[in-house]
Design a protein around this motif. Structure first.
Motif, PDB file in Angstrom:
ATOM      1  N   GLY A   1       0.815  -1.197   0.000  1.00 41.18           N
ATOM      2  CA  GLY A   1       0.000   0.000   0.000  1.00 41.18           C
ATOM      3  C   GLY A   1       0.855   1.255   0.000  1.00 41.18           C
ATOM      4  O   GLY A   1       1.998   1.253   0.451  1.00 41.18           O
TER       5      GLY A   1
ATOM      6  N   ARG B   1       2.444  -0.291   6.301  1.00 41.34           N
ATOM      7  CA  ARG B   1       1.670  -0.188   5.067  1.00 41.34           C
ATOM      8  C   ARG B   1       0.732  -1.376   4.961  1.00 41.34           C
ATOM      9  O   ARG B   1       1.012  -2.465   5.455  1.00 41.34           O
ATOM     10  CB  ARG B   1       2.588  -0.193   3.833  1.00 41.34           C
ATOM     11  CG  ARG B   1       3.683   0.853   3.844  1.00 41.34           C
ATOM     12  CD  ARG B   1       3.133   2.261   3.625  1.00 41.34           C
ATOM     13  NE  ARG B   1       4.201   3.250   3.716  1.00 41.34           N
ATOM     14  CZ  ARG B   1       4.932   3.656   2.690  1.00 41.34           C
ATOM     15  NH1 ARG B   1       4.726   3.158   1.495  1.00 41.34           N
ATOM     16  NH2 ARG B   1       5.873   4.556   2.868  1.00 41.34           N
ATOM     17  N   ASP B   2      -0.369  -1.156   4.269  1.00 40.28           N
ATOM     18  CA  ASP B   2      -1.292  -2.247   3.994  1.00 40.28           C
ATOM     19  C   ASP B   2      -0.694  -3.154   2.925  1.00 40.28           C
ATOM     20  O   ASP B   2       0.087  -2.711   2.066  1.00 40.28           O
ATOM     21  CB  ASP B   2      -2.629  -1.716   3.470  1.00 40.28           C
ATOM     22  CG  ASP B   2      -3.414  -0.944   4.526  1.00 40.28           C
ATOM     23  OD1 ASP B   2      -2.980  -0.893   5.679  1.00 40.28           O
ATOM     24  OD2 ASP B   2      -4.466  -0.389   4.145  1.00 40.28           O
ATOM     25  N   GLU B   3      -1.090  -4.411   2.970  1.00 42.61           N
ATOM     26  CA  GLU B   3      -0.803  -5.329   1.873  1.00 42.61           C
ATOM     27  C   GLU B   3      -2.115  -5.483   1.108  1.00 42.61           C
ATOM     28  O   GLU B   3      -3.139  -5.821   1.687  1.00 42.61           O
ATOM     29  CB  GLU B   3      -0.329  -6.686   2.403  1.00 42.61           C
ATOM     30  CG  GLU B   3       0.037  -7.639   1.288  1.00 42.61           C
ATOM     31  CD  GLU B   3       0.729  -8.872   1.826  1.00 42.61           C
ATOM     32  OE1 GLU B   3       1.835  -9.178   1.363  1.00 42.61           O
ATOM     33  OE2 GLU B   3       0.148  -9.535   2.711  1.00 42.61           O
TER      34      GLU B   3
ATOM     35  N   ARG C   1      -7.437  -6.526   1.719  1.00 38.61           N
ATOM     36  CA  ARG C   1      -6.426  -5.594   2.226  1.00 38.61           C
ATOM     37  C   ARG C   1      -6.089  -6.040   3.643  1.00 38.61           C
ATOM     38  O   ARG C   1      -6.975  -6.251   4.450  1.00 38.61           O
ATOM     39  CB  ARG C   1      -7.003  -4.187   2.220  1.00 38.61           C
ATOM     40  CG  ARG C   1      -6.046  -3.112   2.639  1.00 38.61           C
ATOM     41  CD  ARG C   1      -6.706  -1.742   2.545  1.00 38.61           C
ATOM     42  NE  ARG C   1      -6.974  -1.327   1.186  1.00 38.61           N
ATOM     43  CZ  ARG C   1      -6.142  -0.605   0.431  1.00 38.61           C
ATOM     44  NH1 ARG C   1      -4.989  -0.213   0.917  1.00 38.61           N
ATOM     45  NH2 ARG C   1      -6.468  -0.253  -0.785  1.00 38.61           N
ATOM     46  N   HIS C   2      -4.817  -6.200   3.906  1.00 35.10           N
ATOM     47  CA  HIS C   2      -4.351  -6.555   5.245  1.00 35.10           C
ATOM     48  C   HIS C   2      -3.730  -5.294   5.842  1.00 35.10           C
ATOM     49  O   HIS C   2      -2.578  -4.952   5.533  1.00 35.10           O
ATOM     50  CB  HIS C   2      -3.334  -7.683   5.147  1.00 35.10           C
ATOM     51  CG  HIS C   2      -2.847  -8.174   6.458  1.00 35.10           C
ATOM     52  ND1 HIS C   2      -2.228  -9.383   6.596  1.00 35.10           N
ATOM     53  CD2 HIS C   2      -2.857  -7.632   7.702  1.00 35.10           C
ATOM     54  CE1 HIS C   2      -1.878  -9.561   7.856  1.00 35.10           C
ATOM     55  NE2 HIS C   2      -2.248  -8.505   8.546  1.00 35.10           N
ATOM     56  N   PRO C   3      -4.469  -4.597   6.695  1.00 33.98           N
ATOM     57  CA  PRO C   3      -3.979  -3.337   7.253  1.00 33.98           C
ATOM     58  C   PRO C   3      -2.697  -3.515   8.059  1.00 33.98           C
ATOM     59  O   PRO C   3      -2.589  -4.401   8.899  1.00 33.98           O
ATOM     60  CB  PRO C   3      -5.127  -2.871   8.158  1.00 33.98           C
ATOM     61  CG  PRO C   3      -6.332  -3.589   7.646  1.00 33.98           C
ATOM     62  CD  PRO C   3      -5.823  -4.910   7.142  1.00 33.98           C
TER      63      PRO C   3
END
Length: 179
Positions: free
Chosen positions: A139, A170-172, A157-159
């Protein structure tokens, strides 16, 4: 977009060539250069060359074993782009792969080289009989828009999954492409 060099060619690395020292050297140099240019390819600038080497060697071992596939983009025989098609390791997931470490040399970015590499990977995936591809992005880079232009959909989205430095999480972003 400027004209793409007609000498750019997509090719798969044969498992028997995965441990070729010249190939390894080209991949390592490119990976370090992409990292140092700010590319989100698993490391942060300045690149820790020994860490990149260890990661590259482990990935090439999987290619040599026939587990994963390495797609490359070459210009006059020199590797200028790469990505791995990584097997998930489960019989229940053999119908898809993860695209990992997709990168092109910094001087070719924005000139269609990434498109050529991605289209080559799609062709390889089709030849393997795969039904879908997954990839993740870091992200804050905006690169997900590149993949969406080629039919990828954001599915999750993995916050805060990626920690670049203390206080810089960062998000993935997870994307899927159906072949």
């Amino acid at each position: 977009m400027p004209n793409l060099d007609p000498d750019l060619v997509y090719a798969i690395v044969d498992a028997s060539d995965a441990r070729n020292p010249e190939l390894r050297g080209q991949l390592l140099e490119m990976w370090v250069d992409v990292t140092n240019a700010g590319g989100a390819v698993g490391f942060t600038p300045p690149a820790d060359v020994s860490a990149v080497e260890r990661t590259l060697d482990a990935a090439l071992d999987r290619v040599a074993a026939g587990t994963d596939v390495l797609g490359t983009l070459r210009q006059n025989g020199t590797v200028v782009g790469m990505a791995f098609l990584v097997e998930a390791g489960s019989a229940l997931r053999r119908h898809w792969r993860t695209i990992l470490r997709l990168m092109v040399r910094p001087e070719l970015q924005g000139r269609g080289a990434g498109r050529l590499l991605l289209e080559g990977l799609h062709g390889t995936a089709s030849e393997l009989g795969l039904e879908q591809l997954m990839l993740t992005t870091r992200g804050g880079t905006g690169v997900e828009g590149f993949y969406e232009r080629f039919g990828y959909s954001i599915v999750g989205r993995h916050p805060g999954a990626i920690r670049l430095a203390p206080g810089d999480d960062r998000d993935e972003i997870i994307l899927i492409y159906r072949l």
